[in-house]
Design a protein around this motif. Structure first.
Motif, mmCIF file in Angstrom:
data_model
loop_
_atom_site.group_PDB
_atom_site.id
_atom_site.type_symbol
_atom_site.label_atom_id
_atom_site.label_comp_id
_atom_site.label_asym_id
_atom_site.label_seq_id
_atom_site.Cartn_x
_atom_site.Cartn_y
_atom_site.Cartn_z
ATOM 1 N N PRO A 1 0.826 -1.214 0.000
ATOM 2 C CA PRO A 1 0.000 0.000 0.000
ATOM 3 C C PRO A 1 0.860 1.263 0.000
ATOM 4 O O PRO A 1 2.007 1.258 0.455
ATOM 5 C CB PRO A 1 -0.820 -0.129 1.286
ATOM 6 N N LEU A 2 0.275 2.343 -0.490
ATOM 7 C CA LEU A 2 1.042 3.561 -0.748
ATOM 8 C C LEU A 2 1.711 4.125 0.497
ATOM 9 O O LEU A 2 2.913 4.434 0.482
ATOM 10 C CB LEU A 2 0.118 4.615 -1.369
ATOM 11 N N ARG A 3 0.983 4.278 1.591
ATOM 12 C CA ARG A 3 1.558 4.963 2.761
ATOM 13 C C ARG A 3 2.737 4.213 3.371
ATOM 14 O O ARG A 3 3.812 4.808 3.560
ATOM 15 C CB ARG A 3 0.460 5.199 3.802
ATOM 16 N N PRO A 4 2.600 2.916 3.709
ATOM 17 C CA PRO A 4 3.781 2.231 4.249
ATOM 18 C C PRO A 4 4.912 2.153 3.236
ATOM 19 O O PRO A 4 6.096 2.230 3.612
ATOM 20 C CB PRO A 4 3.251 0.841 4.615
ATOM 21 N N ALA A 5 4.589 2.003 1.958
ATOM 22 C CA ALA A 5 5.639 1.959 0.937
ATOM 23 C C ALA A 5 6.378 3.287 0.873
ATOM 24 O O ALA A 5 7.608 3.328 0.704
ATOM 25 C CB ALA A 5 5.027 1.629 -0.424
ATOM 26 N N LEU A 6 5.627 4.374 1.026
ATOM 27 C CA LEU A 6 6.249 5.698 0.987
ATOM 28 C C LEU A 6 7.205 5.885 2.161
ATOM 29 O O LEU A 6 8.284 6.488 2.019
ATOM 30 C CB LEU A 6 5.155 6.772 1.018
ATOM 31 N N PHE B 1 9.807 4.309 -7.846
ATOM 32 C CA PHE B 1 8.674 4.299 -6.919
ATOM 33 C C PHE B 1 7.410 4.761 -7.644
ATOM 34 O O PHE B 1 6.338 4.150 -7.496
ATOM 35 C CB PHE B 1 8.964 5.222 -5.731
ATOM 36 N N SER B 2 7.514 5.815 -8.429
ATOM 37 C CA SER B 2 6.348 6.329 -9.163
ATOM 38 C C SER B 2 5.844 5.311 -10.174
ATOM 39 O O SER B 2 4.629 5.109 -10.323
ATOM 40 C CB SER B 2 6.717 7.637 -9.879
ATOM 41 N N ILE B 3 6.767 4.651 -10.863
ATOM 42 C CA ILE B 3 6.366 3.633 -11.835
ATOM 43 C C ILE B 3 5.677 2.468 -11.130
ATOM 44 O O ILE B 3 4.661 1.939 -11.607
ATOM 45 C CB ILE B 3 7.590 3.144 -12.635
ATOM 46 N N GLY B 4 6.207 2.048 -9.996
ATOM 47 C CA GLY B 4 5.605 0.954 -9.244
ATOM 48 C C GLY B 4 4.207 1.282 -8.761
ATOM 49 O O GLY B 4 3.294 0.446 -8.837
ATOM 50 N N VAL B 5 4.019 2.517 -8.254
ATOM 51 C CA VAL B 5 2.691 2.934 -7.798
ATOM 52 C C VAL B 5 1.705 2.958 -8.967
ATOM 53 O O VAL B 5 0.556 2.520 -8.844
ATOM 54 C CB VAL B 5 2.771 4.318 -7.127
ATOM 55 N N ALA B 6 2.176 3.467 -10.121
ATOM 56 C CA ALA B 6 1.303 3.516 -11.300
ATOM 57 C C ALA B 6 0.896 2.117 -11.731
ATOM 58 O O ALA B 6 -0.272 1.857 -12.064
ATOM 59 C CB ALA B 6 2.011 4.242 -12.438
ATOM 60 N N ARG B 7 1.851 1.181 -11.708
ATOM 61 C CA ARG B 7 1.533 -0.185 -12.110
ATOM 62 C C ARG B 7 0.580 -0.841 -11.111
ATOM 63 O O ARG B 7 -0.356 -1.553 -11.511
ATOM 64 C CB ARG B 7 2.824 -1.006 -12.212
ATOM 65 N N ARG B 8 0.784 -0.613 -9.821
ATOM 66 C CA ARG B 8 -0.121 -1.195 -8.820
ATOM 67 C C ARG B 8 -1.523 -0.621 -8.971
ATOM 68 O O ARG B 8 -2.524 -1.343 -8.871
ATOM 69 C CB ARG B 8 0.406 -0.914 -7.409
ATOM 70 N N THR B 9 -1.621 0.681 -9.225
ATOM 71 C CA THR B 9 -2.932 1.306 -9.418
ATOM 72 C C THR B 9 -3.640 0.720 -10.621
ATOM 73 O O THR B 9 -4.847 0.449 -10.589
ATOM 74 C CB THR B 9 -2.763 2.822 -9.594
#
Length: 365
Positions: free
Chosen positions: A98-103, A141-149
């Motif tokens: 999830p975004l928050r813990p990953a951040l 990190f941005s690419i990973g978040v985009a792919r997860r979304t």
């Protein structure tokens, strides 16, 4: 521990090979870098091999890769593909968590990665050195978040489509059961009313016999309908209702006391199963409504086979001044027809009530 993913093994092997092949070329390329020795190779390979479990355990993977990478840079070994290993670990974290813990974990990685900017002999220092250090964390990190979304959106859409399919199937079965049971009960009710008002035993016996036949036919058709959803039901189950049974349907309604005038034009032919069943159900539901609500106990049924369509019409007298409200039956007929690309109209016309439908027949068979 579970099986490793082939993709993860391939990525880790590729990174390990990249590190081992590139380090000899990086060794001695700069006068300020420390020569790559056994410790340097060990740390670089640890960073590459650490990505092996990036899918199953992305947080521990990031910890191992970050520790190996930062240790490698703090010892003043040359920058190189070891940074790619860190980017892969950050990407995997952002994609799998999830975004928050990953951040939070990514921010900690960036804080550690900034230290060599000030200590490495080839470091650019602040603020120029902060840009590449930040890029190796922020970009993956941005690419990973985009792919997860994107993955979550696809999963949500797939779940919605599956739920819609289940809802459509429930509605289809509800319409089938309504048509079968409603038709049978209407015929039974009509014959029961006749039996109650007859004074002659022979006539009452005939009406009761008709009730028995109507109940048996309705139950048989209901069992056929429910066989569609029985696990393991195969081709041996009873055939689905269709226009080939139209004369049987008309005779059943006649036995319920309704005079049915049946007219078929064009050359009857084999229709697609869904169209054949829909056409039969439209006529069945329309005649059921005549039995329950029609005035004059008479109906005219028309079936016209055209080159690219089959047209249906059911007309019966209606009580004068009777209000028309489209109930579940008509709504179900319309939904059934329109789902196949057809059209259905139902309502009062002069002193009659008419149901008209057109269904695509898939061309001339």
């Amino acid at each position: 521990m579970g099986k490793l993913r082939l993709e993860d093994v391939g990525v880790s092997a590729a990174l390990t090979a990249l590190v081992l092949v590139s380090l000899p070329f990086l060794d001695g390329s700069s006068a300020v870098d420390r020569p790559v020795d056994a410790l340097g190779y060990t740390l670089a390979v640890a960073a590459a091999a650490g990505t092996l479990f990036r899918t199953r355990w992305p947080v521990p993977t990031l910890g191992v890769v970050t520790a190996a990478t930062v240790g490698y840079l703090l010892l003043a070994f040359p920058y190189g593909p070891v940074m790619v290993c860190l980017a892969v670990a950050v990407y995997s974290l952002a994609r799998r968590r999830p975004l928050r813990p990953a951040l939070v974990w990514a921010a900690g990685t960036l804080a550690l990665l900034v230290i060599p900017v000030f200590t490495h002999p080839a470091g650019l220092g602040a603020p120029a050195g902060l840009v590449p250090a930040s890029a190796f964390v922020a970009v993956p990190f941005s690419i990973g978040v985009a792919r997860r979304t994107w993955d979550e959106a696809r999963s949500t859409q797939r779940a919605a489509e599956e739920q819609q399919a289940r809802d459509d199937e429930r509605l289809r079965l509800a319409h089938e059961v309504h048509d079968v049971v409603g038709h049978g009960l209407a015929a039974i009710q009509m014959q029961a009313d006749i039996a109650l008002h007859l004074g002659r035993p022979d006539d009452a016996t005939a009406a009761l016999g008709a009730i028995s036949r109507a109940a048996n036919e309705a139950l048989t058709e209901l069992r056929t309908t429910l066989a569609d959803i029985r696990p393991g039901s195969g081709p041996e189950r009873a055939p689905t209702a269709g226009l080939a049974n139209l004369e049987v349907l008309a005779q059943r309604v006649r036995s319920a006391g309704v005079a049915v005038d049946l007219a078929v034009t064009g050359t009857p032919r084999t229709l697609p199963d869904a169209v054949d069943l829909a056409a039969y159900r439209v006529l069945q539901e329309s005649l059921t409504n005549v039995v329950k609500h029609g005035a004059g106990a008479a109906a005219r049924v028309e079936v016209a086979y055209e080159p690219d369509a089959v047209r249906l019409a059911v007309r019966n007298p209606r009580p004068s001044g009777a209000a028309f409200v489209a109930g579940f039956g008509i709504t179900g007929m319309r939904h059934r027809v329109e789902s196949l690309g057809g059209r259905l109209d139902a309502g009062p016309v002069d002193e009659s009530f008419e149901v008209r439908a057109a269904l695509p027949a898939g061309g001339v068979a």
